[in-house]
Design an enzyme around this catalytic site. Structure first.
Site, PDB file in Angstrom:
ATOM      1  CB  SER A  61     -12.032  13.083  -4.319  1.00 45.81           C
ATOM      2  OG  SER A  61     -11.461  11.858  -3.959  1.00 45.81           O
TER       3      SER A  61
HETATM    4  N1  SAM Z   1      -7.061  11.559  -2.078  1.00 43.59           N
HETATM    5  C1  SAM Z   1      -6.691  11.537  -3.457  1.00 43.59           C
HETATM    6  C2  SAM Z   1      -6.381  12.893  -4.026  1.00 43.59           C
HETATM    7  O1  SAM Z   1      -6.483  13.893  -3.319  1.00 43.59           O
HETATM    8  O2  SAM Z   1      -5.999  12.936  -5.202  1.00 43.59           O
HETATM    9  C3  SAM Z   1      -7.683  10.826  -4.331  1.00 43.59           C
HETATM   10  C4  SAM Z   1      -7.630   9.396  -4.122  1.00 43.59           C
HETATM   11  S1  SAM Z   1      -8.270   8.326  -5.337  1.00 43.59           S
HETATM   12  C5  SAM Z   1      -9.990   8.638  -5.256  1.00 43.59           C
HETATM   13  C6  SAM Z   1      -8.005   6.813  -4.439  1.00 43.59           C
HETATM   14  C7  SAM Z   1      -6.568   6.393  -4.349  1.00 43.59           C
HETATM   15  O3  SAM Z   1      -6.478   5.253  -3.507  1.00 43.59           O
HETATM   16  C8  SAM Z   1      -5.951   5.976  -5.683  1.00 43.59           C
HETATM   17  O4  SAM Z   1      -4.833   6.755  -5.971  1.00 43.59           O
HETATM   18  C9  SAM Z   1      -5.563   4.501  -5.453  1.00 43.59           C
HETATM   19  O5  SAM Z   1      -4.382   4.113  -6.123  1.00 43.59           O
HETATM   20  C10 SAM Z   1      -5.407   4.465  -3.949  1.00 43.59           C
HETATM   21  N2  SAM Z   1      -5.488   3.144  -3.321  1.00 43.59           N
HETATM   22  C11 SAM Z   1      -6.315   2.111  -3.609  1.00 43.59           C
HETATM   23  N3  SAM Z   1      -6.077   1.076  -2.779  1.00 43.59           N
HETATM   24  C12 SAM Z   1      -5.079   1.475  -1.938  1.00 43.59           C
HETATM   25  C13 SAM Z   1      -4.400   0.862  -0.855  1.00 43.59           C
HETATM   26  N4  SAM Z   1      -4.665  -0.383  -0.446  1.00 43.59           N
HETATM   27  N5  SAM Z   1      -3.431   1.564  -0.235  1.00 43.59           N
HETATM   28  C14 SAM Z   1      -3.117   2.824  -0.628  1.00 43.59           C
HETATM   29  N6  SAM Z   1      -3.731   3.450  -1.644  1.00 43.59           N
HETATM   30  C15 SAM Z   1      -4.708   2.793  -2.290  1.00 43.59           C
END
Ligand code: SAM
Length: 218
Positions: A61
């Site tokens: 993000s």
């Molecule tokens: N917080 C992260 C960082 O600091 O890099 C950025 C996160 S990114 C915007 C969103 C993340 O959510 C992705 O890596 C994606 O694979 C994960 N994601 C999506 N659905 C998910 C789920 N049901 N459980 C866990 N992770 C999930």
């Protein structure tokens, strides 16, 4: 201090000016070397204020979004926090700085390769108050529940019921709800378990894919 400290300091100063980020959150962000959480080919852009690809169709993000979510969560030393969507591990490192050694961050990531990479980066930087779990975070993580704070870094069609259940009474959750453009909600659970939802504004996150999220990427 590392070789990118001055760049990081400029990024944090900009966040303070543009978004009114508090000293406390600014100090936490100043400590975390964001350039070590992005893939090497994006390292030069690590201190720009926009999301960057981290592989597997996912992103780290934008720094202002990390800062704003930290402010909305009102994180205190000793808090137990659940992050859904661990990605690169960067956001959890900033939260780990805010909850301190007496606190704990559990971060769940559904893509095993990203979770492994985040685990390695966090370990190499000494974040032993962060635990990275591979799994579907839309179901929460009942083993370590209840949580003082929960935040979701992927867009959900609605607030997943298990996350509401796993939030402590008196706790707070921050979550983007919607499909292509979402509303960021701050959800407070009072001492009687009643919920109060406030809208913060419009945001754009990748989808939460899972049992209580979307069934696929959009
Ligand atoms: N917080 C992260 C960082 O600091 O890099 C950025 C996160 S990114 C915007 C969103 C993340 O959510 C992705 O890596 C994606 O694979 C994960 N994601 C999506 N659905 C998910 C789920 N049901 N459980 C866990 N992770 C999930």
């Amino acid at each position: 201090m590392d070789e990118r400290f001055e760049e990081r300091k400029r990024m944090v100063e900009r966040l303070k000016e543009e978004f009114g980020i508090s000293e406390r959150v600014a100090r936490a962000m100043l400590k975390v070397p964001r350039h070590l959480f992005v893939p090497p080919n994006y390292s030069r852009e690590a201190y720009a204020d926009y999301p960057l690809p981290i592989g597997y169709g996912q992103t780290i993000s934008a720094p202002h979004m990390v800062a704003i979510m930290c402010e909305l969560l009102d994180l205190l030393p000793g808090h137990r926090v659940l992050e859904v969507g661990g990605g690169s591990g960067y956001h959890s490192a900033v939260v780990a700085e805010l909850v301190g050694k007496s606190g704990k961050v559990i971060t769940i990531e559904r893509i095993p390769e990203l979770a492994e990479r985040a685990r390695k980066t966090l370990k190499s930087l000494g974040y032993d108050n962060v635990e990275v779990i591979i799994g579907d975070g839309s179901e929460g993580y009942v083993k370590e529940a209840p949580y003082d704070r929960i935040y979701v870094t992927a867009a959900s069609p609605k607030i997943p019921e298990p996350l509401i259940e796993q939030l402590k009474c008196g706790g707070k959750m921050v979550i983007p709800v919607g499909d292509t453009i979402q509303t960021l909600y701050v959800v407070e659970k009072d001492e009687k378990g009643r919920l109060k939802k406030k809208r913060w504004g419009s945001v754009r996150f990748v989808p939460l894919v899972g049992k209580y999220g979307f069934s696929s990427l959009f």
